[in-house]
Design a protein around this motif. Structure first.
Motif, PDB file in Angstrom:
ATOM      1  N   SER A 181      41.301  37.236  47.253  1.00 24.60           N
ATOM      2  CA  SER A 181      40.230  37.558  46.288  1.00 24.60           C
ATOM      3  C   SER A 181      40.731  38.540  45.239  1.00 24.60           C
ATOM      4  O   SER A 181      40.303  39.686  45.183  1.00 24.60           O
ATOM      5  CB  SER A 181      39.034  38.160  47.029  1.00 24.60           C
ATOM      6  OG  SER A 181      39.424  39.353  47.703  1.00 24.60           O
ATOM      7  N   PRO A 182      41.664  38.099  44.375  1.00 26.92           N
ATOM      8  CA  PRO A 182      42.203  39.007  43.356  1.00 26.92           C
ATOM      9  C   PRO A 182      41.123  39.434  42.366  1.00 26.92           C
ATOM     10  O   PRO A 182      40.076  38.804  42.274  1.00 26.92           O
ATOM     11  CB  PRO A 182      43.272  38.150  42.660  1.00 26.92           C
ATOM     12  CG  PRO A 182      42.848  36.742  42.881  1.00 26.92           C
ATOM     13  CD  PRO A 182      42.164  36.728  44.233  1.00 26.92           C
ATOM     14  N   PRO A 240      45.775  42.589  42.569  1.00 30.35           N
ATOM     15  CA  PRO A 240      46.256  41.198  42.621  1.00 30.35           C
ATOM     16  C   PRO A 240      46.300  40.625  44.036  1.00 30.35           C
ATOM     17  O   PRO A 240      46.188  39.421  44.218  1.00 30.35           O
ATOM     18  CB  PRO A 240      47.667  41.282  42.002  1.00 30.35           C
ATOM     19  CG  PRO A 240      48.044  42.726  42.033  1.00 30.35           C
ATOM     20  CD  PRO A 240      46.752  43.500  41.973  1.00 30.35           C
ATOM     21  N   GLY A 241      46.459  41.488  45.027  1.00 29.12           N
ATOM     22  CA  GLY A 241      46.576  41.001  46.406  1.00 29.12           C
ATOM     23  C   GLY A 241      45.407  41.400  47.274  1.00 29.12           C
ATOM     24  O   GLY A 241      45.547  41.535  48.494  1.00 29.12           O
ATOM     25  N   SER A 242      44.235  41.593  46.700  1.00 24.84           N
ATOM     26  CA  SER A 242      43.043  41.875  47.503  1.00 24.84           C
ATOM     27  C   SER A 242      42.707  40.653  48.347  1.00 24.84           C
ATOM     28  O   SER A 242      42.853  39.514  47.900  1.00 24.84           O
ATOM     29  CB  SER A 242      41.842  42.197  46.605  1.00 24.84           C
ATOM     30  OG  SER A 242      41.875  43.531  46.145  1.00 24.84           O
ATOM     31  N   VAL A 243      42.228  40.898  49.571  1.00 26.24           N
ATOM     32  CA  VAL A 243      41.752  39.798  50.417  1.00 26.24           C
ATOM     33  C   VAL A 243      40.401  40.172  51.011  1.00 26.24           C
ATOM     34  O   VAL A 243      40.059  41.345  51.148  1.00 26.24           O
ATOM     35  CB  VAL A 243      42.729  39.459  51.574  1.00 26.24           C
ATOM     36  CG1 VAL A 243      44.062  38.953  51.029  1.00 26.24           C
ATOM     37  CG2 VAL A 243      42.930  40.647  52.517  1.00 26.24           C
ATOM     38  N   PRO A 247      45.724  49.267  37.291  1.00 24.80           N
ATOM     39  CA  PRO A 247      46.882  48.385  37.097  1.00 24.80           C
ATOM     40  C   PRO A 247      46.815  47.187  38.049  1.00 24.80           C
ATOM     41  O   PRO A 247      46.581  47.356  39.239  1.00 24.80           O
ATOM     42  CB  PRO A 247      48.073  49.291  37.438  1.00 24.80           C
ATOM     43  CG  PRO A 247      47.581  50.688  37.223  1.00 24.80           C
ATOM     44  CD  PRO A 247      46.110  50.662  37.544  1.00 24.80           C
ATOM     45  N   GLY A 248      46.993  45.985  37.500  1.00 24.63           N
ATOM     46  CA  GLY A 248      46.945  44.780  38.339  1.00 24.63           C
ATOM     47  C   GLY A 248      45.547  44.211  38.500  1.00 24.63           C
ATOM     48  O   GLY A 248      45.372  43.136  39.060  1.00 24.63           O
ATOM     49  N   GLY A 249      44.543  44.941  38.011  1.00 24.44           N
ATOM     50  CA  GLY A 249      43.176  44.433  38.075  1.00 24.44           C
ATOM     51  C   GLY A 249      42.934  43.379  37.012  1.00 24.44           C
ATOM     52  O   GLY A 249      43.666  43.306  36.021  1.00 24.44           O
ATOM     53  N   ASP A 250      41.906  42.545  37.206  1.00 21.95           N
ATOM     54  CA  ASP A 250      41.637  41.459  36.260  1.00 21.95           C
ATOM     55  C   ASP A 250      40.170  41.034  36.395  1.00 21.95           C
ATOM     56  O   ASP A 250      39.758  40.517  37.440  1.00 21.95           O
ATOM     57  CB  ASP A 250      42.572  40.280  36.567  1.00 21.95           C
ATOM     58  CG  ASP A 250      42.475  39.176  35.533  1.00 21.95           C
ATOM     59  OD1 ASP A 250      43.525  38.749  35.021  1.00 21.95           O
ATOM     60  OD2 ASP A 250      41.343  38.726  35.239  1.00 21.95           O
ATOM     61  N   GLU A 251      39.416  41.269  35.344  1.00 23.45           N
ATOM     62  CA  GLU A 251      37.976  41.030  35.395  1.00 23.45           C
ATOM     63  C   GLU A 251      37.654  39.562  35.637  1.00 23.45           C
ATOM     64  O   GLU A 251      36.746  39.228  36.409  1.00 23.45           O
ATOM     65  CB  GLU A 251      37.368  41.490  34.059  1.00 23.45           C
ATOM     66  CG  GLU A 251      35.892  41.771  34.152  1.00 23.45           C
ATOM     67  CD  GLU A 251      35.302  42.188  32.810  1.00 23.45           C
ATOM     68  OE1 GLU A 251      36.034  42.799  32.000  1.00 23.45           O
ATOM     69  OE2 GLU A 251      34.113  41.892  32.577  1.00 23.45           O
ATOM     70  N   GLU A 261      39.501  37.284  37.126  1.00 21.03           N
ATOM     71  CA  GLU A 261      39.809  36.935  38.524  1.00 21.03           C
ATOM     72  C   GLU A 261      38.741  37.475  39.464  1.00 21.03           C
ATOM     73  O   GLU A 261      38.370  36.821  40.442  1.00 21.03           O
ATOM     74  CB  GLU A 261      41.179  37.490  38.917  1.00 21.03           C
ATOM     75  CG  GLU A 261      42.321  36.686  38.334  1.00 21.03           C
ATOM     76  CD  GLU A 261      43.673  37.142  38.869  1.00 21.03           C
ATOM     77  OE1 GLU A 261      44.529  36.264  39.062  1.00 21.03           O
ATOM     78  OE2 GLU A 261      43.860  38.350  39.091  1.00 21.03           O
ATOM     79  N   LEU A 262      38.254  38.688  39.176  1.00 22.50           N
ATOM     80  CA  LEU A 262      37.207  39.272  40.023  1.00 22.50           C
ATOM     81  C   LEU A 262      35.965  38.379  40.001  1.00 22.50           C
ATOM     82  O   LEU A 262      35.351  38.132  41.038  1.00 22.50           O
ATOM     83  CB  LEU A 262      36.859  40.688  39.543  1.00 22.50           C
ATOM     84  CG  LEU A 262      35.803  41.423  40.378  1.00 22.50           C
ATOM     85  CD1 LEU A 262      36.290  41.660  41.802  1.00 22.50           C
ATOM     86  CD2 LEU A 262      35.435  42.763  39.743  1.00 22.50           C
ATOM     87  N   ARG A 263      35.618  37.871  38.826  1.00 30.43           N
ATOM     88  CA  ARG A 263      34.455  36.977  38.711  1.00 30.43           C
ATOM     89  C   ARG A 263      34.636  35.738  39.586  1.00 30.43           C
ATOM     90  O   ARG A 263      33.721  35.306  40.274  1.00 30.43           O
ATOM     91  CB  ARG A 263      34.241  36.567  37.245  1.00 30.43           C
ATOM     92  CG  ARG A 263      32.957  37.110  36.655  1.00 30.43           C
ATOM     93  CD  ARG A 263      32.588  36.388  35.378  1.00 30.43           C
ATOM     94  NE  ARG A 263      33.621  36.539  34.358  1.00 30.43           N
ATOM     95  CZ  ARG A 263      33.689  37.587  33.521  1.00 30.43           C
ATOM     96  NH1 ARG A 263      32.795  38.545  33.593  1.00 30.43           N
ATOM     97  NH2 ARG A 263      34.647  37.660  32.625  1.00 30.43           N
ATOM     98  N   ARG A 264      35.860  35.181  39.562  1.00 26.31           N
ATOM     99  CA  ARG A 264      36.129  33.984  40.384  1.00 26.31           C
ATOM    100  C   ARG A 264      36.038  34.325  41.873  1.00 26.31           C
ATOM    101  O   ARG A 264      35.553  33.532  42.672  1.00 26.31           O
ATOM    102  CB  ARG A 264      37.514  33.411  40.056  1.00 26.31           C
ATOM    103  CG  ARG A 264      37.524  32.532  38.815  1.00 26.31           C
ATOM    104  CD  ARG A 264      38.768  31.651  38.776  1.00 26.31           C
ATOM    105  NE  ARG A 264      39.985  32.432  38.581  1.00 26.31           N
ATOM    106  CZ  ARG A 264      40.493  32.721  37.377  1.00 26.31           C
ATOM    107  NH1 ARG A 264      39.898  32.299  36.286  1.00 26.31           N
ATOM    108  NH2 ARG A 264      41.601  33.430  37.279  1.00 26.31           N
ATOM    109  N   SER A 265      36.540  35.506  42.246  1.00 29.48           N
ATOM    110  CA  SER A 265      36.486  35.910  43.660  1.00 29.48           C
ATOM    111  C   SER A 265      35.040  36.088  44.113  1.00 29.48           C
ATOM    112  O   SER A 265      34.670  35.701  45.223  1.00 29.48           O
ATOM    113  CB  SER A 265      37.273  37.209  43.868  1.00 29.48           C
ATOM    114  OG  SER A 265      38.645  36.991  43.608  1.00 29.48           O
ATOM    115  N   LEU A 266      34.203  36.664  43.245  1.00 27.60           N
ATOM    116  CA  LEU A 266      32.789  36.859  43.598  1.00 27.60           C
ATOM    117  C   LEU A 266      32.090  35.505  43.747  1.00 27.60           C
ATOM    118  O   LEU A 266      31.219  35.330  44.599  1.00 27.60           O
ATOM    119  CB  LEU A 266      32.092  37.712  42.539  1.00 27.60           C
ATOM    120  CG  LEU A 266      32.584  39.159  42.470  1.00 27.60           C
ATOM    121  CD1 LEU A 266      32.051  39.856  41.222  1.00 27.60           C
ATOM    122  CD2 LEU A 266      32.187  39.938  43.717  1.00 27.60           C
ATOM    123  N   ALA A 267      32.512  34.533  42.933  1.00 30.51           N
ATOM    124  CA  ALA A 267      31.921  33.186  43.039  1.00 30.51           C
ATOM    125  C   ALA A 267      32.218  32.588  44.416  1.00 30.51           C
ATOM    126  O   ALA A 267      31.384  31.882  44.987  1.00 30.51           O
ATOM    127  CB  ALA A 267      32.464  32.292  41.926  1.00 30.51           C
TER     128      ALA A 267
END
Ligand SMILES: [Zn+2]
Ligand SMILES: [Zn+2]
Length: 204
Positions: free
Chosen positions: A128-129, A133-136, A161-165, A167-173
């Motif tokens: 779940s980036p 980038p490597g959040s799970v 650093p390494g965060g991405d809005e 990608e976060l939206r996709r992970s929340l989906a």
């Protein structure tokens, strides 16, 4: 419920002990600081730590890793993208700000879809980036260990650093697709139930 929790360190990170009641096998999730208090809870409950699992590599989740590894002789598991991020100059700088040394060697690099076994229990790894980038997410037994991806009524920041809005939206989906009765156990703050978050959390 097959877990215990305690909040540790200046940012009150939730450290979770996920365990199998029968055999006492235990995964230590996000030991952010205060190794002594974590060890006391493990020992009081006669748990047998088998590994340390990090929802992501940020130092507020990893500060007690080295002490626990030394005490229990257990391996460290982390997603590959955060292992790399935390060895970068930005990652080492962030760790230094928290007074945390470089991350010890990671024995198992987690991947999306991996199954983590803890006695007779299992957790599924969902990459779940976004916050990093490597959040799970760790999902199983009706529980979701959501790290800094999802909090009660809020989400993790994506401006480190390494965060991405995006990608976060996709992970929340992806989280929206999980069973609504799932208990959400975030990296900071109180627990929740996914159904409530779907109703009240403006980011979901
Ligand atoms: Zn974080
Ligand atoms: Zn955190």
């Amino acid at each position: 419920m097959p877990y215990l929790s305690l909040d540790v360190g200046a940012l009150e990170t939730n450290c979770y002990l996920f365990y199998d009641e029968a055999g006492r096998d235990c995964l230590v999730i996000d030991p952010g600081a205060e190794a002594d208090r974590i060890m006391a809870l493990i020992d009081q409950n006669k748990l047998l730590p088998r590994a340390i699992v990090l929802t992501h590599g940020h130092p507020d989740h990893a500060g007690a890793v080295a002490s626990l590894m030394a005490r229990y002789r257990i391996p460290l598991w982390l997603h590959a993208a955060d292992e790399e991020a935390m060895r970068s100059a930005a990652g080492l700088g962030l760790a230094a700000m928290f007074g945390v040394g470089p991350l010890p060697a990671v024995e198992r690099l987690l991947r999306d879809g991996d199954t983590l076994v803890c006695g007779r229990l299992e957790l599924k790894v969902i990459h779940s980036p976004g916050h990093s980038p490597g959040s799970v997410l760790l999902h199983g037994q009706g529980l979701l260990f959501s790290g800094d991806t999802l909090f009660r009524g809020d989400v993790g920041r994506s401006d480190l650093p390494g965060g991405d809005e995006e990608e976060l939206r996709r992970s929340l989906a992806m989280i929206r697709e999980l069973p609504p009765e799932t208990i959400v156990l975030p990296g900071h703050g109180p627990a929740s139930v996914l159904e409530l978050e779907l109703k009240d959390n403006p980011y979901l």
